[in-house]
Scaffold this motif. Sequence first.
Motif, PDB file in Angstrom:
ATOM      1  N   ALA A 144      37.858  35.151  40.678  1.00 49.45           N
ATOM      2  CA  ALA A 144      38.823  34.111  40.299  1.00 49.45           C
ATOM      3  C   ALA A 144      39.594  34.535  39.048  1.00 49.45           C
ATOM      4  O   ALA A 144      40.814  34.359  38.963  1.00 49.45           O
ATOM      5  CB  ALA A 144      38.105  32.790  40.037  1.00 49.45           C
ATOM      6  N   LYS A 145      38.897  35.119  38.097  1.00 46.91           N
ATOM      7  CA  LYS A 145      39.539  35.588  36.866  1.00 46.91           C
ATOM      8  C   LYS A 145      40.528  36.706  37.164  1.00 46.91           C
ATOM      9  O   LYS A 145      41.668  36.692  36.671  1.00 46.91           O
ATOM     10  CB  LYS A 145      38.479  36.077  35.879  1.00 46.91           C
ATOM     11  N   SER A 147      42.063  37.331  39.985  1.00 49.89           N
ATOM     12  CA  SER A 147      43.197  36.773  40.732  1.00 49.89           C
ATOM     13  C   SER A 147      44.147  36.027  39.806  1.00 49.89           C
ATOM     14  O   SER A 147      45.373  36.195  39.884  1.00 49.89           O
ATOM     15  CB  SER A 147      42.676  35.817  41.814  1.00 49.89           C
ATOM     16  N   ALA A 148      43.596  35.219  38.907  1.00 54.47           N
ATOM     17  CA  ALA A 148      44.426  34.403  38.011  1.00 54.47           C
ATOM     18  C   ALA A 148      45.225  35.276  37.044  1.00 54.47           C
ATOM     19  O   ALA A 148      46.424  35.068  36.841  1.00 54.47           O
ATOM     20  CB  ALA A 148      43.550  33.428  37.234  1.00 54.47           C
ATOM     21  N   GLY A 204      52.500  30.510  38.100  1.00 55.40           N
ATOM     22  CA  GLY A 204      51.593  29.471  38.557  1.00 55.40           C
ATOM     23  C   GLY A 204      51.920  28.137  37.918  1.00 55.40           C
ATOM     24  O   GLY A 204      52.807  28.036  37.065  1.00 55.40           O
ATOM     25  N   SER A 256      53.706  34.529  34.036  1.00 53.05           N
ATOM     26  CA  SER A 256      52.610  35.118  33.288  1.00 53.05           C
ATOM     27  C   SER A 256      53.032  35.569  31.897  1.00 53.05           C
ATOM     28  O   SER A 256      52.273  35.442  30.934  1.00 53.05           O
ATOM     29  CB  SER A 256      52.043  36.315  34.066  1.00 53.05           C
ATOM     30  N   LYS A 260      49.506  33.569  31.273  1.00 50.12           N
ATOM     31  CA  LYS A 260      48.451  34.560  31.048  1.00 50.12           C
ATOM     32  C   LYS A 260      47.664  34.257  29.784  1.00 50.12           C
ATOM     33  O   LYS A 260      46.433  34.349  29.767  1.00 50.12           O
ATOM     34  CB  LYS A 260      49.054  35.961  30.969  1.00 50.12           C
ATOM     35  N   LEU A 317      45.299  31.382  30.461  1.00 47.74           N
ATOM     36  CA  LEU A 317      44.183  31.767  31.312  1.00 47.74           C
ATOM     37  C   LEU A 317      43.202  32.697  30.601  1.00 47.74           C
ATOM     38  O   LEU A 317      41.987  32.576  30.776  1.00 47.74           O
ATOM     39  CB  LEU A 317      44.712  32.438  32.583  1.00 47.74           C
ATOM     40  N   GLU A 361      41.643  31.869  44.456  1.00 49.51           N
ATOM     41  CA  GLU A 361      42.564  31.293  43.486  1.00 49.51           C
ATOM     42  C   GLU A 361      41.936  30.051  42.858  1.00 49.51           C
ATOM     43  O   GLU A 361      41.244  29.292  43.524  1.00 49.51           O
ATOM     44  CB  GLU A 361      43.883  30.906  44.154  1.00 49.51           C
ATOM     45  N   VAL A 362      42.197  29.851  41.572  1.00 52.56           N
ATOM     46  CA  VAL A 362      41.710  28.647  40.894  1.00 52.56           C
ATOM     47  C   VAL A 362      42.464  27.449  41.471  1.00 52.56           C
ATOM     48  O   VAL A 362      43.687  27.448  41.538  1.00 52.56           O
ATOM     49  CB  VAL A 362      41.942  28.731  39.378  1.00 52.56           C
ATOM     50  N   PHE A 408      45.484  23.274  39.868  1.00 51.92           N
ATOM     51  CA  PHE A 408      46.344  24.459  39.882  1.00 51.92           C
ATOM     52  C   PHE A 408      46.997  24.665  41.243  1.00 51.92           C
ATOM     53  O   PHE A 408      46.413  24.347  42.280  1.00 51.92           O
ATOM     54  CB  PHE A 408      45.527  25.697  39.518  1.00 51.92           C
ATOM     55  N   TRP A 463      50.627  29.518  42.878  1.00 47.35           N
ATOM     56  CA  TRP A 463      50.339  30.865  42.411  1.00 47.35           C
ATOM     57  C   TRP A 463      51.327  31.854  43.037  1.00 47.35           C
ATOM     58  O   TRP A 463      51.533  31.884  44.236  1.00 47.35           O
ATOM     59  CB  TRP A 463      48.912  31.269  42.785  1.00 47.35           C
TER      60      TRP A 463
END
Length: 251
Positions: free
Chosen positions: A64-65, A67-68, A74, A95, A163, A166, A214-215, A230, A233
Amino acid sequence: MKTFTTRVVAVSGAIAISLGAAACSKSETPVAGSAGTTSATGAATSTTAASGDATEASDILSKAKTSALAAKSGAFVGQVDQNGKTIKIDFKGTSDGKTADITIDMEGDGKARVISLADGVFIQADAEFWKKQGAPASVQKAGNKFIKAPTSASAMTESLSLKTFLEKAFGAVTPSQLAKDVASEDVNGVPCWVLTDKKGKTEGALYVSKDKFEVVRFTGSSASPGQLDFSKWNEDLGIKAPAASEIMKIG
């Protein structure tokens, strides 16, 4: 995941502070009212993942990290509590922070919106926000008009980047904080893995889509309640500058 929640609250507060700092720069800054979109809480059906069906919590967190942080853009919407006050936030951005449209409604401190683009940062805010920030009289009379922030304010775009948000949020989560059991739950029609704090879902949960990791959502703890959903994306967010008629000129 109390630390995760606390970090997200802090980041949301930092965004609000950044808006205020821009507002107090010489002669420019506003954001009025575009209220953030209402968080879609959607009915979520929870079922425990069958044995062997779920990936390990630490693996899901890692994916997940990855991907984010790899996402180009997003959006998230929802609210968090900070020092007993509610902060509602509606965020859309890239980002790198160069393109963003963010609305924050802070209980007792007013509402503000910032649109950040390559050709400038535009801010709009209600009277309560500008008064709290001690903005110049000309700015306090802006009403619903946007004000183009001074060049110095463009430096804040990095702090408003997806970014940065996140990185700080995920930086507060470690696999050791997570419960070993991983649940399976549908959130707004999206099948998700559900990672929870060792003390249970009431102390924080992270929802990750099963197909793309994805989150999708995270919820706060009993001490720092909140929820952010969220979406969008890597999508084109369609962020544009305000029309000329919506921008107030400051002499």
